[in-house]
Design a protein around this motif. Sequence first.
Motif, PDB file in Angstrom:
ATOM      1  N   ARG A 405      -8.326  36.627   9.506  1.00  0.00           N
ATOM      2  CA  ARG A 405      -8.663  38.057   9.432  1.00  0.00           C
ATOM      3  C   ARG A 405      -8.167  38.665   8.125  1.00  0.00           C
ATOM      4  NH1 ARG A 405      -5.701  42.361  10.352  1.00  0.00           N
ATOM      5  NH2 ARG A 405      -4.042  41.239  11.444  1.00  0.00           N
ATOM      6  N   LEU A 406      -6.939  38.340   7.730  1.00  0.00           N
ATOM      7  CA  LEU A 406      -6.386  38.895   6.501  1.00  0.00           C
ATOM      8  C   LEU A 406      -7.156  38.403   5.278  1.00  0.00           C
ATOM      9  CD1 LEU A 406      -2.552  38.646   7.243  1.00  0.00           C
ATOM     10  CD2 LEU A 406      -4.002  40.677   7.322  1.00  0.00           C
ATOM     11  N   CYS A 407      -7.549  37.131   5.282  1.00  0.00           N
ATOM     12  CA  CYS A 407      -8.310  36.585   4.153  1.00  0.00           C
ATOM     13  C   CYS A 407      -9.670  37.250   4.036  1.00  0.00           C
ATOM     14  CB  CYS A 407      -8.477  35.073   4.314  1.00  0.00           C
ATOM     15  SG  CYS A 407      -7.098  34.119   3.678  1.00  0.00           S
ATOM     16  N   GLU A 408     -10.329  37.458   5.175  1.00  0.00           N
ATOM     17  CA  GLU A 408     -11.627  38.128   5.136  1.00  0.00           C
ATOM     18  C   GLU A 408     -11.492  39.543   4.601  1.00  0.00           C
ATOM     19  OE1 GLU A 408     -12.940  37.830   9.145  1.00  0.00           O
ATOM     20  OE2 GLU A 408     -13.626  35.743   8.945  1.00  0.00           O
ATOM     21  N   GLU A 409     -10.417  40.234   4.989  1.00  0.00           N
ATOM     22  CA  GLU A 409     -10.185  41.592   4.497  1.00  0.00           C
ATOM     23  C   GLU A 409      -9.904  41.578   2.997  1.00  0.00           C
ATOM     24  OE1 GLU A 409      -7.154  45.387   5.258  1.00  0.00           O
ATOM     25  OE2 GLU A 409      -7.004  43.567   6.473  1.00  0.00           O
ATOM     26  N   GLU A 410      -9.129  40.585   2.528  1.00  0.00           N
ATOM     27  CA  GLU A 410      -8.802  40.503   1.109  1.00  0.00           C
ATOM     28  C   GLU A 410     -10.024  40.211   0.251  1.00  0.00           C
ATOM     29  OE1 GLU A 410      -5.809  37.585   0.495  1.00  0.00           O
ATOM     30  OE2 GLU A 410      -4.176  38.822   1.294  1.00  0.00           O
ATOM     31  N   ASN A 411     -11.022  39.508   0.811  1.00  0.00           N
ATOM     32  CA  ASN A 411     -12.172  39.074   0.016  1.00  0.00           C
ATOM     33  C   ASN A 411     -13.439  39.901   0.247  1.00  0.00           C
ATOM     34  OD1 ASN A 411     -11.218  36.466  -1.377  1.00  0.00           O
ATOM     35  ND2 ASN A 411     -10.611  36.106   0.739  1.00  0.00           N
ATOM     36  N   LEU A 412     -13.392  40.845   1.174  1.00  0.00           N
ATOM     37  CA  LEU A 412     -14.574  41.645   1.482  1.00  0.00           C
ATOM     38  C   LEU A 412     -14.986  42.478   0.264  1.00  0.00           C
ATOM     39  CD1 LEU A 412     -16.592  42.525   3.684  1.00  0.00           C
ATOM     40  CD2 LEU A 412     -14.995  44.377   4.252  1.00  0.00           C
ATOM     41  N   ASP A 413     -16.240  42.382  -0.132  1.00  0.00           N
ATOM     42  CA  ASP A 413     -16.765  43.116  -1.294  1.00  0.00           C
ATOM     43  C   ASP A 413     -18.159  43.636  -0.937  1.00  0.00           C
ATOM     44  OD1 ASP A 413     -17.239  44.154  -3.799  1.00  0.00           O
ATOM     45  OD2 ASP A 413     -17.669  42.215  -4.742  1.00  0.00           O
ATOM     46  N   GLN A 414     -18.189  44.695  -0.120  1.00  0.00           N
ATOM     47  CA  GLN A 414     -19.459  45.194   0.395  1.00  0.00           C
ATOM     48  C   GLN A 414     -20.356  45.788  -0.683  1.00  0.00           C
ATOM     49  OE1 GLN A 414     -18.180  47.822   3.607  1.00  0.00           O
ATOM     50  NE2 GLN A 414     -18.675  46.222   5.114  1.00  0.00           N
ATOM     51  N   PRO A 420     -12.750  43.096  -4.736  1.00  0.00           N
ATOM     52  CA  PRO A 420     -12.610  43.267  -3.283  1.00  0.00           C
ATOM     53  C   PRO A 420     -12.342  44.719  -2.924  1.00  0.00           C
ATOM     54  CG  PRO A 420     -11.414  41.326  -4.011  1.00  0.00           C
ATOM     55  CD  PRO A 420     -11.866  42.034  -5.255  1.00  0.00           C
ATOM     56  N   ASP A 421     -12.941  45.161  -1.840  1.00  0.00           N
ATOM     57  CA  ASP A 421     -12.851  46.569  -1.444  1.00  0.00           C
ATOM     58  C   ASP A 421     -11.419  47.010  -1.177  1.00  0.00           C
ATOM     59  OD1 ASP A 421     -15.591  46.544  -1.590  1.00  0.00           O
ATOM     60  OD2 ASP A 421     -15.903  46.255   0.558  1.00  0.00           O
ATOM     61  N   ILE A 422     -10.550  46.087  -0.789  1.00  0.00           N
ATOM     62  CA  ILE A 422      -9.173  46.449  -0.465  1.00  0.00           C
ATOM     63  C   ILE A 422      -8.440  47.011  -1.681  1.00  0.00           C
ATOM     64  CG2 ILE A 422      -8.148  44.191  -0.971  1.00  0.00           C
ATOM     65  CD1 ILE A 422      -6.455  44.535   1.563  1.00  0.00           C
TER      66      ILE A 422
END
Length: 442
Positions: A405-414, A420-422
């Motif tokens: 979950r943390l990796c997906e959040e770190e790499n999410l680029d919508q 990354p959006d974060i």
Amino acid sequence: MAADRSRPLFLGLLPLPERQAITGALRTETTGGLVLLAAAVVALVWANSPWSGTYEQIRNVHFGIPALGLDLSVGHWTADGLLAIFFLVAGIELKRELVTGELRTPATAALPIIAAVCGMAAPALLYAVTATAGGGSLDGWAVPMATDIAFALAVLAVLSTHLPAALRAFLLTLAVVDDLGAILIIAVFFTSDLNYWALAGAFTGLVVFYLLQRLRVRGWWWYVPLGTAIWALMYNGGIHATVAGVAMGLILRTTRDQGEEASPASRVAHLMHPLSAGIAVPLFALFAAGVSISGAALGEVFTSPEPLGVVIGLLLGKTLGIFAGTYLAARFTRARLNPDLAWADVLGLSVLAGIGFTVALLIGELAFPGTAVGEHVKAAVLVGSLIAATLASLLLRRRNTIYRRLCEEENLDQDADGIPDIYQRSGPSRTAPVGRQNGQSG
């Protein structure tokens, strides 16, 4: 709570440039680690097969230039020659950490340095206690001190774990400080009769190397012959030749001049990292990891004081040293753990750091050259590393859902802008790392 938010955060979100640099380095290390694992398996199978005599013959073949004191066996060429490339890359990584990474400020350096030092001191102490209690030799006290980052990352790759970047960066920083400690130990404690003229020549070569960097001189035709000469002089000077690799890595400039696409250190690391991870370290493993794994040999691992001290040092020493050092350092610096993580994650990394393959094998060869005890110590390194990898796998796999979950959040680029959006959220991030809050820049 506001009071809690004012405290520095441990294992929080890395600054984007640092995260990108670490991701690139770890990608190469992971690939190299898989090759390293394959080389170790080949060595063990070959050395315990009907063709084991051929393995020994090849390892003991001598070649080189006797007039220059460089008539070495294949095994020594891989340990003294090829590993110099590995330590060159390690020196560059240490320089990067000191200039732009986690070690550049006291606030960010305190935790990993304290953890790494404790993670080196505890294994050495436990080895000494075990060896003394069993009436064994203290010569191998430094064997269980080092962490093999490539082997550790290969284990993570095989397990398909999704460790967040901060955990991987912490493991990498531990290994970098470990490498520095290992090379200092090799330089100070594992030297033969010193040839001061050769050492003076090596030091002079390093001064020239430094001046060429300061004068912005470019061109491999300057540095390759000079680096080779420094290595040969260091070897003939009685200090382990891998020290030359670290010294040159530390001298290379890590900052870019105006108009430069990459610094000299970055260019060299880009060229040498695949050579180090894909050829140098695996070949060293091929000719260092070939030990007997018969029942009698494995029995010696758990009954003789020296190999038993190595196993205890890798498993208990590394785990207790790193975990306790990290926890106490966090309490001392009043750092609060990233709320998305738990101390169980630090424990898992501490156990994983007990994988001490490459440098541990090297120090084992230096501590017990050409002896039966040396072979048993090498077997202990393999056994201890295997047990550490298994235990760490069990601990880290239990938390893999959280890591994913943390990796997906770190790499999410919508918005697909490459960032990354974060990193584009407004307001202060609750996952800013130690030393990067309250206006401190990354």
